[in-house]
Scaffold this active site. Sequence first.
Site, PDB file in Angstrom:
ATOM      1  N   GLY A  40       6.208 -31.743  10.267  1.00 22.78           N
ATOM      2  CA  GLY A  40       6.584 -31.442   9.638  1.00 22.78           C
ATOM      3  C   GLY A  40       7.955 -32.218   9.664  1.00 22.78           C
ATOM      4  O   GLY A  40       7.936 -32.769   9.521  1.00 22.78           O
ATOM      5  N   CYS A  42      11.281 -31.619  10.146  1.00 20.93           N
ATOM      6  CA  CYS A  42      12.091 -31.933  11.592  1.00 20.93           C
ATOM      7  C   CYS A  42      11.264 -32.585  12.237  1.00 20.93           C
ATOM      8  O   CYS A  42      12.731 -33.403  12.767  1.00 20.93           O
ATOM      9  CB  CYS A  42      11.647 -30.451  12.228  1.00 20.93           C
ATOM     10  SG  CYS A  42      12.516 -30.379  13.784  1.00 20.93           S
ATOM     11  N   GLY A 116      -2.748 -26.304   0.832  1.00 18.72           N
ATOM     12  CA  GLY A 116      -2.700 -25.061   0.818  1.00 18.72           C
ATOM     13  C   GLY A 116      -2.108 -24.791  -0.400  1.00 18.72           C
ATOM     14  O   GLY A 116      -0.994 -24.661  -0.640  1.00 18.72           O
ATOM     15  N   GLY A 183      27.831 -30.902   5.323  1.00 17.94           N
ATOM     16  CA  GLY A 183      27.087 -29.576   6.210  1.00 17.94           C
ATOM     17  C   GLY A 183      26.422 -30.735   7.033  1.00 17.94           C
ATOM     18  O   GLY A 183      27.287 -31.587   7.776  1.00 17.94           O
ATOM     19  N   ILE A 185      24.015 -32.199   8.187  1.00 22.68           N
ATOM     20  CA  ILE A 185      22.784 -33.636   8.024  1.00 22.68           C
ATOM     21  C   ILE A 185      24.109 -34.437   7.379  1.00 22.68           C
ATOM     22  O   ILE A 185      24.180 -35.657   8.025  1.00 22.68           O
ATOM     23  CB  ILE A 185      22.149 -33.392   7.250  1.00 22.68           C
ATOM     24  CG1 ILE A 185      20.688 -31.942   7.226  1.00 22.68           C
ATOM     25  CG2 ILE A 185      21.463 -33.629   6.333  1.00 22.68           C
ATOM     26  CD1 ILE A 185      19.812 -31.543   6.349  1.00 22.68           C
ATOM     27  N   GLU A 204      33.424 -32.860   0.268  1.00 27.58           N
ATOM     28  CA  GLU A 204      32.982 -32.091   0.251  1.00 27.58           C
ATOM     29  C   GLU A 204      33.534 -30.706   0.004  1.00 27.58           C
ATOM     30  O   GLU A 204      35.409 -31.387  -0.415  1.00 27.58           O
ATOM     31  CB  GLU A 204      33.500 -31.452   1.989  1.00 27.58           C
ATOM     32  CG  GLU A 204      32.925 -29.979   2.069  1.00 27.58           C
ATOM     33  CD  GLU A 204      31.839 -29.190   1.704  1.00 27.58           C
ATOM     34  OE1 GLU A 204      31.200 -28.558   0.799  1.00 27.58           O
ATOM     35  OE2 GLU A 204      31.138 -29.701   1.824  1.00 27.58           O
ATOM     36  N   GLY A 271      22.388 -29.541   0.766  1.00 28.68           N
ATOM     37  CA  GLY A 271      21.809 -28.260   1.624  1.00 28.68           C
ATOM     38  C   GLY A 271      20.801 -28.567   0.947  1.00 28.68           C
ATOM     39  O   GLY A 271      19.541 -29.488  -0.108  1.00 28.68           O
ATOM     40  N   VAL A 272      19.117 -27.623   1.152  1.00 35.51           N
ATOM     41  CA  VAL A 272      18.087 -27.457   0.580  1.00 35.51           C
ATOM     42  C   VAL A 272      17.369 -26.577  -0.031  1.00 35.51           C
ATOM     43  O   VAL A 272      18.443 -25.322   0.028  1.00 35.51           O
ATOM     44  CB  VAL A 272      17.096 -27.148   1.911  1.00 35.51           C
ATOM     45  CG1 VAL A 272      17.210 -28.275   2.865  1.00 35.51           C
ATOM     46  CG2 VAL A 272      16.748 -26.014   2.846  1.00 35.51           C
ATOM     47  N   HIS A 445      30.453 -27.038  39.807  1.00 32.87           N
ATOM     48  CA  HIS A 445      32.096 -27.474  39.358  1.00 32.87           C
ATOM     49  C   HIS A 445      31.874 -28.782  40.824  1.00 32.87           C
ATOM     50  O   HIS A 445      31.053 -28.914  41.343  1.00 32.87           O
ATOM     51  CB  HIS A 445      33.118 -27.437  40.286  1.00 32.87           C
ATOM     52  CG  HIS A 445      34.068 -28.304  40.725  1.00 32.87           C
ATOM     53  ND1 HIS A 445      35.200 -28.361  39.335  1.00 32.87           N
ATOM     54  CD2 HIS A 445      34.869 -29.299  41.247  1.00 32.87           C
ATOM     55  CE1 HIS A 445      36.174 -29.392  39.776  1.00 32.87           C
ATOM     56  NE2 HIS A 445      35.739 -29.336  41.011  1.00 32.87           N
TER      57      HIS A 445
END
Length: 466
Positions: A40, A42, A116, A183, A185, A204, A271-272, A445
């Site tokens: 996909g 990603c 599909g 954002g 991305i 922004e 955004g998406v 540590h």
Amino acid sequence: MMNKFDLIVIGGGPGGYVAAIYAAQHGLHTALVEKADLGGVCLNWGCIPTKALVQNAEILRTVKEAHKYGINLNTNEIKADYSVAQKRSREVSGKLTMGIKSLMKKNNVTVIPGEGSLISGNRVKVMPTGEIFETKNIILATGAHAFKIPQFDYSNPNIMTSREALELTEVKPEERFVVVGAGAIGMEFASIWASYGAEVTVVEMLPRVLPNEDADVSKEIQRAFKKRDIKVKVDSKVISVAAEGNGFNLVIEKKGKTESIPCDKILVSAGVRANVENIGLEAAGVKLTERGLVQVDDHLQTTCPTIYAIGDMTGKLALAHVASAQALAAVHAILGKPVKQFNYSNMPRCTYTYPEVASVGLTEEQAREAGYDVKVGTFPLAANGKSVAMNETTGFVKIVADKKYGEILGTHLVGAHVTELISAATAYIDLEFTAADIAQVVHPHPSVSEAMMEAAHAVVGQAIHI
């Protein structure tokens, strides 16, 4: 029988391919329909290739600062070839895609190439062949696509979404980039390109960068970007964009005043949107929400009982690991097994800027709005031994807790490699740890993870090193 399955998964991203593998492992005769490469967005055009670019940028920064570690290099002779970084990012994606193909074969998942669409709750049509497949259940995992702000002419190769940004093979020093949208991305690309010497401006429209993060996180990242000479324009709306010479003139407005920003390339990161068009939802009786997302219940079941939906198309939280978690839950539901109920605010969130951001749970503002009497503990990485040794002292760990019981409501981190720490913070919330519980967990540590313990000490009023 060749066209009959127990389960058909539509979409081969981190939700779809995980669902297919998991279902096959549990004895379901499973098919996966994918029109492009497995993995996909990603794996191919998102999470993975950007992280490869982030790694290249980190190495470049380290080389440029080699003198701090007693390594003398002539910085004037350092030449960074962005095309090599981009090529490596494609190779990384390709390698992992081949791995997914092997997993399909290993787990006897039938991969059906094509697009599909639903004919009913038990039938799927795959184009371009038009072949029809029957199944007992269906999982929709078609993901999402980048939202394109209409003001921009995307036919111009220098106006990009994140997809085109990953195809970019050259970033010249002093080249002027504008990133519209602060954002995760947009901020990641701004961070990468600035490491290669580009002049970057982030625009922004909301009052702060990374607006979904805790306000203190946003302030810290904005300060860090300023130190890196990355310009940030918040509360700013794009008014117009026009071609000018070989570049553009972007006009923004803030509090009634306009400002022109000349630039060479523009990334639109706004955004998406869910991929819900032309997949036969109406024919199968799958309803959408008012926001155009697939309506699902707590078991990821849609309004058609045999069809489930996972990932970005559900609009719960557009993150790959959330899609994968939903995949397992949907398969459990199909198998009649208990399904864990998700609290989506308690899903870890990571942004791979420099420095990194990682968070889970409620922000301080959200906790107060929810009616909690809040107690906050913050520990700066400048006081953490490992961070000082690594010369990575920007950032902090902030724990938001309920004052009465000490319950952890949220954990927010800024700093180098903090994305590797957020899993522990997520587990603490999931297991209902209190701040006192975390303070008593022995942390190694020296390690950056000690900052988590120190922040917990700060919550209970027993800070040791601040």
